[in-house]
Design an enzyme around this catalytic site. Structure first.
Site, PDB file in Angstrom:
ATOM      1  N   ASP A   1       0.832  -1.201   0.000  1.00  0.00           N
ATOM      2  CA  ASP A   1       0.000   0.000   0.000  1.00  0.00           C
ATOM      3  C   ASP A   1       0.867   1.252   0.000  1.00  0.00           C
ATOM      4  OD1 ASP A   1      -2.330   1.417  -0.014  1.00  0.00           O
ATOM      5  OD2 ASP A   1      -2.719   1.213   2.124  1.00  0.00           O
TER       6      ASP A   1
ATOM      7  N   HIS B   1       2.270   3.284  -9.218  1.00  0.00           N
ATOM      8  CA  HIS B   1       2.072   1.849  -9.429  1.00  0.00           C
ATOM      9  C   HIS B   1       3.263   1.241 -10.165  1.00  0.00           C
ATOM     10  CE1 HIS B   1      -1.796   2.145  -7.678  1.00  0.00           C
ATOM     11  NE2 HIS B   1      -2.352   2.806  -8.674  1.00  0.00           N
TER      12      HIS B   1
ATOM     13  N   LEU C   1      10.917 -20.741  -4.429  1.00  0.00           N
ATOM     14  CA  LEU C   1       9.930 -19.844  -3.795  1.00  0.00           C
ATOM     15  C   LEU C   1       8.581 -20.037  -4.474  1.00  0.00           C
ATOM     16  CD1 LEU C   1       9.124 -17.296  -2.022  1.00  0.00           C
ATOM     17  CD2 LEU C   1       9.682 -15.937  -4.052  1.00  0.00           C
TER      18      LEU C   1
HETATM   19  C1  IPE Z   1      -1.588   0.133  -3.434  1.00  0.00           C
HETATM   20  O1  IPE Z   1      -1.308   1.492  -3.433  1.00  0.00           O
HETATM   21  C2  IPE Z   1      -1.551  -0.414  -4.810  1.00  0.00           C
HETATM   22  C3  IPE Z   1      -2.671  -1.252  -5.256  1.00  0.00           C
HETATM   23  C4  IPE Z   1      -3.925  -1.154  -4.892  1.00  0.00           C
HETATM   24  C5  IPE Z   1      -2.335  -2.207  -6.286  1.00  0.00           C
HETATM   25  P1  IPE Z   1      -2.512   2.525  -3.424  1.00  0.00           P
HETATM   26  O2  IPE Z   1      -2.886   2.794  -4.844  1.00  0.00           O
HETATM   27  O3  IPE Z   1      -3.602   2.032  -2.545  1.00  0.00           O
HETATM   28  O4  IPE Z   1      -1.819   3.798  -2.815  1.00  0.00           O
HETATM   29  P2  IPE Z   1      -2.461   4.882  -1.837  1.00  0.00           P
HETATM   30  O5  IPE Z   1      -3.096   4.163  -0.692  1.00  0.00           O
HETATM   31  O6  IPE Z   1      -3.441   5.669  -2.637  1.00  0.00           O
HETATM   32  O7  IPE Z   1      -1.293   5.707  -1.404  1.00  0.00           O
HETATM   33 MG    MG Z   2      -4.139   2.364  -0.586  1.00  0.00          MG
END
Ligand code: IPE
Ligand code: MG
Length: 232
Positions: free
Chosen positions: A2, A19, A113
């Site tokens: 996250d 991402h 793994l």
């Molecule tokens: C997590 O990061 C990524 C996925 C859901 C794949 P976020 O997109 O939730 O990032 P924040 O929480 O907005 O910072």
């Molecule tokens: Mg998030």
């Protein structure tokens, strides 16, 4: 994993860049986990609730996923990584489903793994489909209601053929499970890190492992000294 969006925002970049950086962090984390000789890793890549994000972001996430499937699979295979996917794949397009199937097939014999990637996964629906499967067996006369126990249910859950997780790491500062492996985490040690996922590196994996090593796991029993004192 996250914190991708917040990481991007801090840098004045679009969420998609977060991402992308997050997928690089995943590569580093997999390497660190292998370095530590950990045999099972499950990552939460896309939850069943992530469909609620704007369509463009969902598309970016799935495109990244597709790209990783095609680009990284060879290297993972060479390093002895066995890939598995958990979650409902019926929601994905044919190309993605095919890529997932091929990745699993290609790496099925690897033993260093096991990397489980949770996509369109939700812990509640995991338990729900196990309950449905039990009900179907009862309706078909294969099982009696009194035969339902933790074991017969657990056998029908995702990851039923793997050890239960010892350690959960959640990055990005939130302290919640967000519908991840609810049943399987019953006795898992939880490690929460404020580090945003794209910044997470080998040193943070090590910090989490050090934290885990200091935990005393009792599984509802007593600590070893307590148990000795009681039996003396
Ligand atoms: C997590 O990061 C990524 C996925 C859901 C794949 P976020 O997109 O939730 O990032 P924040 O929480 O907005 O910072
Ligand atoms: Mg998030």
């Amino acid at each position: 994993m996250d914190g991708n969006g917040r990481w991007a925002k801090r840098q004045g970049k679009p969420r998609s860049e977060g991402h992308k950086a997050g997928s690089e962090a995943l590569k580093r984390a997999v390497e660190a986990v292998m370095e530590a000789k950990i045999p099972f890793l499950t990552v939460y890549a896309f939850s069943s609730e992530n469909w609620n994000r704007p369509a463009v972001e969902v598309k970016q996430l799935l495109d990244l996923f597709m790209r990783a499937l095609t680009r990284e699979i060879r290297e993972l295979d060479e390093h002895g990584v066995r890939i598995r996917f958990i979650g409902d794949r019926t929601a994905f397009n044919a190309a993605l489903r095919d890529g997932m199937r091929r990745a699993e097939k290609r790496t099925a014999g690897n033993q260093t793994l096991t990397l489980n990637v949770a996509v369109n996964y939700g812990g509640q629906s995991d338990v729900t489909q196990a309950a449905r499967s039990l009900a179907e067996d009862i309706a078909a006369g294969l099982l009696k209601p009194e035969q339902i126990d933790e074991r017969s249910l657990a056998k029908r859950l995702a990851l039923h053929d793997q050890p239960l997780p010892d350690l959960l790491i959640r990055t990005g500062g939130e302290k919640r499970l967000s519908n991840f492996l609810l049943w399987q985490l019953a006795y898992t040690e939880l490690h929460f890190s404020d580090v945003l996922w794209p910044d997470f590196g080998a040193e943070h994996v090590q910090l989490a492992l050090d934290d885990f090593a200091r935990r005393e796991r009792r599984f509802g029993g007593l600590s070893a000294p307590e148990a000795r004192a009681e039996s003396a």
